[in-house]
Design an enzyme around this catalytic site. Structure first.
Site, PDB file in Angstrom:
ATOM      1  CB  SER A  95     -35.101  17.495  74.978  1.00 38.35           C
ATOM      2  OG  SER A  95     -36.951  17.478  75.670  1.00 38.35           O
ATOM      3  CG  ASP A 126     -34.731  22.829  79.350  1.00 39.87           C
ATOM      4  OD1 ASP A 126     -34.965  22.983  80.976  1.00 39.87           O
ATOM      5  OD2 ASP A 126     -35.658  22.820  78.382  1.00 39.87           O
ATOM      6  CG  HIS A 183     -36.578  23.162  75.722  1.00 39.38           C
ATOM      7  ND1 HIS A 183     -36.168  22.643  76.058  1.00 39.38           N
ATOM      8  CD2 HIS A 183     -36.880  21.802  74.594  1.00 39.38           C
ATOM      9  CE1 HIS A 183     -36.635  21.260  76.369  1.00 39.38           C
ATOM     10  NE2 HIS A 183     -36.935  20.521  75.450  1.00 39.38           N
TER      11      HIS A 183
END
Length: 450
Positions: free
Chosen positions: A153, A177, A247
């Site tokens: 992330s 991601d 996610h």
């Protein structure tokens, strides 16, 4: 070894230095509400000390062997302040496949906040800390080529910022991601970019919410098209999992690549739709070109990219709902006898002698079946049955009202993409009644002549 610290003292934690085995910073939702100041802790795990971390700093590299590969693991935004549930498993899995240094970059004090933009604003500061630490490693004889960064992330963009500081000479960056909010549409200097390392691979698992949609690496993997991961809640009734499951799936898919029982194969393609329609299966065991592998071994495809002079490649694949997530691809080739054209979809089930079964809907959109023309449909199964004893087919046009159609098949052939050495299985002269499951024992195609 004693050296003057080159890291900002305000960013390096001086706490927990007396811990026998330092652990990841544990905070709570109260900390997220009141906010936390940035404090970066670097925890070293090695094959020798795989269950007990060492805090390392600019004055003590601990057991860090600079001649070995060094992998940095960088987490992202932490809404509740709790440690990432996947961190320990990832560290141990990395050490199980290679004798390396694994450094957990704990910036939980800084990442923990209810205000996402505050955590995002600290990413370049974290990158500066890592840059200065790597500078120290280089002084001690480390090589940039031996440095690998795995960023999750916001951590993916942190890895990109570090890579830019070394002019893209880091060995590899994996973005799991990469965060989308506040980064979508930003120029390369403000996000992860393919030029940030010698090889950059990215897994996009939540492109319609928390993740970044567009390609960010030399190869970008889009599991299930990059949205709505199987097994994740599809409504808000799923609670907190509804927001984070897609996610986080990128991390768990990466973890699968570190296990011996699951090698996830992806297929380079322009779009998920083309992949689903079987238009992009031009690599693998049936072809001369190898397919890219997801996760840890994705860099095996680096030389292929160089030979093809490709800077950006998108690759698609489907997964199962739960670990180890692997799907097994087959082609089902069908030639019909029908005088009239038929449009519809086919579901196929496989069963072995032990009673194990697996099922696949061959086409996600209606297929046109024409007389004497072969249609090759891509089937994806979550089990790999070595010896298929029974095949079931069902044809449907999705008509609720109206006549029930027939599909007369001249020949059906089942062939494995992953194991082309296995006998191809056939059935000849078969009639499918719409919405009626028809089962049969297949035979080896080589035993009969058309």
């Amino acid at each position: 070894m004693t050296q003057r610290s080159i890291l900002p003292s305000s960013l390096l934690s001086q706490t927990d230095t007396d811990e026998a085995c330092p652990s990841f910073t544990k905070l709570n939702f109260h900390n997220a509400v009141v906010g936390t100041e940035l404090d970066v802790r670097l925890m070293l795990y090695t094959w020798r000390d795989r269950n007990c971390a060492q805090l390392i700093s600019s004055t003590d590299l601990g057991h860090l062997n600079v001649t070995k590969k060094t992998t940095f693991v960088v987490h992202g935004f932490r809404l509740t302040g709790s440690p990432p549930v996947w961190m320990e498993v990832l560290v141990q899995s990395l050490l199980s496949v290679e004798d390396m240094n694994v450094i957990v970059v704990d910036w939980n004090r800084g990442a923990t906040t209810v205000l996402y933009f505050r955590a995002s604003s600290k990413t370049k500061k974290v990158a500066t800390v890592l840059k200065e630490f790597i500078d120290l490693m280089l002084v001690e004889g480390a090589s940039l080529e031996n440095i690998y960064m795995i960023g999750v992330s916001l951590g993916a963009h942190i890895a990109g910022f570090v890579g830019k500081m070394f002019d893209g000479q880091l060995g590899r960056i994996t973005g799991l991601d990469p965060a989308g909010p506040l980064y979508n549409g930003k120029p390369p200097e403000d996000r992860l970019d393919p030029k940030d390392a010698q090889f950059v691979d990215v897994i996009h698992s939540d492109t319609d919410a928390l993740g970044y949609k567009e390609p960010l690496g030399n190869i970008d993997f889009y599991p299930n098209g990059g949205v709505d991961q199987p097994g994740c809640p599809q409504t808000i009734l799923g609670g907190y999992e509804f927001f984070k499951c897609d996610h986080q799936r990128s991390v768990y898919l990466y973890l699968s690549s570190l296990r011996e029982n699951c090698s996830i194969i992806a297929y380079p393609c322009d779009s998920y739709r083309k992949y689903r329609n079987g238009q992009c299966v031009t690599c693998g065991a049936l072809h001369k070109e190898s397919c890219p592998l997801l996760g840890y071994y994705a860099d095996n495809w680096k030389e292929h990219l160089k030979k093809k002079n490709l800077s950006i490649t998108k690759a698609f694949f489907d997964t199962a709902e739960k670990e180890p997530y692997c799907m097994y691809h087959y082609f089902v080739d069908i030639i019909i006898w029908n005088k009239n054209v038929r449009r519809g979809s086919i579901t196929i089930k496989l069963k072995d002698k032990a009673g194990n079964t697996t099922e696949s809907k061959l086409n996600h959109e209606p297929t046109t079946f024409q007389k004497y023309q072969q249609v090759s449909l891509l089937a994806r199964f979550n089990k790999d049955l070595d010896k298929v004893a029974l095949i079931s087919l069902m044809f449907s046009t999705d008509n609720i009202i109206g006549p029930k159609y027939k599909l007369r098949i001249l020949r059906m052939k089942l062939r494995s993409l992953a194991h082309p050495e296995r006998p191809q299985l056939c059935r000849y002269d078969l009639i499918l009644l719409e919405n009626v499951e028809t089962s049969f024992q297949p035979i080896h195609c080589s035993k009969l002549q058309l």
